[in-house]
Design a protein around this motif. Structure first.
Motif, short mmCIF file in Angstrom:
data_model
loop_
_atom_site.label_atom_id
_atom_site.label_comp_id
_atom_site.label_asym_id
_atom_site.label_seq_id
_atom_site.Cartn_x
_atom_site.Cartn_y
_atom_site.Cartn_z
N MET A 1 0.81 -1.21 0.00
CA MET A 1 0.00 0.00 0.00
C MET A 1 0.85 1.26 0.00
O MET A 1 0.50 2.24 -0.63
N SER A 2 1.98 1.26 0.71
CA SER A 2 2.79 2.47 0.78
C SER A 2 3.37 2.85 -0.58
O SER A 2 3.57 4.01 -0.85
N THR A 3 3.62 1.86 -1.45
CA THR A 3 4.10 2.16 -2.79
C THR A 3 3.07 2.99 -3.54
O THR A 3 3.41 4.02 -4.13
N GLU A 4 1.81 2.59 -3.48
CA GLU A 4 0.76 3.36 -4.14
C GLU A 4 0.61 4.74 -3.52
O GLU A 4 0.34 5.72 -4.22
N LEU A 5 0.78 4.82 -2.21
CA LEU A 5 0.66 6.10 -1.52
C LEU A 5 1.73 7.08 -1.99
O LEU A 5 1.42 8.21 -2.36
N ILE A 6 2.97 6.63 -2.01
CA ILE A 6 4.05 7.52 -2.46
C ILE A 6 3.86 7.87 -3.94
O ILE A 6 4.04 9.02 -4.33
N GLU A 7 3.47 6.91 -4.74
CA GLU A 7 3.25 7.18 -6.16
C GLU A 7 2.12 8.17 -6.39
O GLU A 7 2.10 8.91 -7.37
N SER A 8 1.17 8.23 -5.46
CA SER A 8 0.03 9.15 -5.62
C SER A 8 0.38 10.60 -5.24
O SER A 8 -0.38 11.51 -5.55
N THR A 28 9.48 9.61 2.14
CA THR A 28 9.67 8.17 2.23
C THR A 28 8.59 7.57 3.11
O THR A 28 8.00 8.25 3.95
N ASP A 29 8.37 6.28 2.90
CA ASP A 29 7.41 5.55 3.72
C ASP A 29 8.09 4.93 4.93
O ASP A 29 7.51 4.13 5.64
N GLY A 30 9.35 5.29 5.16
CA GLY A 30 10.12 4.71 6.26
C GLY A 30 10.92 3.52 5.81
O GLY A 30 11.79 3.03 6.52
N GLY A 31 10.67 3.05 4.60
CA GLY A 31 11.40 1.94 4.03
C GLY A 31 12.40 2.44 3.01
O GLY A 31 12.99 3.51 3.17
N GLU A 32 12.54 1.69 1.93
CA GLU A 32 13.52 2.05 0.90
C GLU A 32 12.96 2.98 -0.17
O GLU A 32 13.72 3.60 -0.90
N LEU A 33 11.64 3.07 -0.28
CA LEU A 33 11.03 3.86 -1.34
C LEU A 33 11.09 5.34 -1.00
O LEU A 33 10.59 5.78 0.03
N THR A 34 11.73 6.13 -1.89
CA THR A 34 11.86 7.57 -1.69
C THR A 34 11.44 8.27 -2.98
O THR A 34 11.67 7.77 -4.07
N LYS A 35 10.83 9.44 -2.83
CA LYS A 35 10.41 10.25 -3.97
C LYS A 35 10.79 11.70 -3.66
O LYS A 35 10.65 12.15 -2.53
N THR A 36 11.28 12.41 -4.66
CA THR A 36 11.63 13.82 -4.49
C THR A 36 10.59 14.67 -5.20
O THR A 36 10.26 14.41 -6.36
N SER A 59 2.74 13.89 6.88
CA SER A 59 2.63 13.22 8.17
C SER A 59 1.26 12.55 8.31
O SER A 59 1.15 11.44 8.82
N ALA A 60 0.22 13.23 7.86
CA ALA A 60 -1.13 12.66 7.93
C ALA A 60 -1.24 11.40 7.07
O ALA A 60 -2.06 10.53 7.34
N GLN A 61 -0.38 11.29 6.06
CA GLN A 61 -0.37 10.12 5.19
C GLN A 61 0.64 9.07 5.67
O GLN A 61 0.93 8.12 4.96
#
Length: 119
Positions: A1-8, A28-36, A59-61
């Protein structure tokens, strides 16, 4: 789910025109996935004001956010032109070439210049 969240999360949210401060934020979702992402608003007096506004949303997300620099954007939609320049006294200078690449995703038909000059 966090992948879709960051992508959104939109890559770019900036004011529709004018000259205003902007920042680059790593999320970041706290894992390895990061977006700038690029954020800039003409109603924010300081770079920190932009970060505080966006950090509440992230933070709310349940996303973590880190500001990695700032500067200014001159945005002229009539001419389809942007200039990315300057720096943030609090966060340092953003990588304007990275900012340009991110802005091009939303404004592919714009001429976007970058400069290390100016404040």
């Amino acid at each position: 789910m966090s992948t879709e969240l960051i992508e959104s999360v939109p890559l770019v949210k900036i004011s529709p025109q004018g000259i205003f401060k902007y920042i680059l934020i790593n999320i970041t979702d706290g894992g390895e996935l990061t977006k700038t992402v690029v954020r800039g608003f003409d109603d924010c007096e300081w770079h920190a004001d932009i970060f505080e506004r966006e950090e509440v949303i992230f933070s709310a997300q349940k996303l973590e956010a880190e500001c990695i620099g700032g500067g200014r954007i001159e945005h002229d939609p009539e001419k389809k032109y942007m200039k990315v320049y300057g720096y943030s006294q609090g966060f340092g200078k953003a990588d304007h070439s990275q900012s340009k690449q991110i802005l091009k995703t939303k404004y592919p038909d714009y001429r976007i210049e970058i400069s290390d000059d100016g404040y």
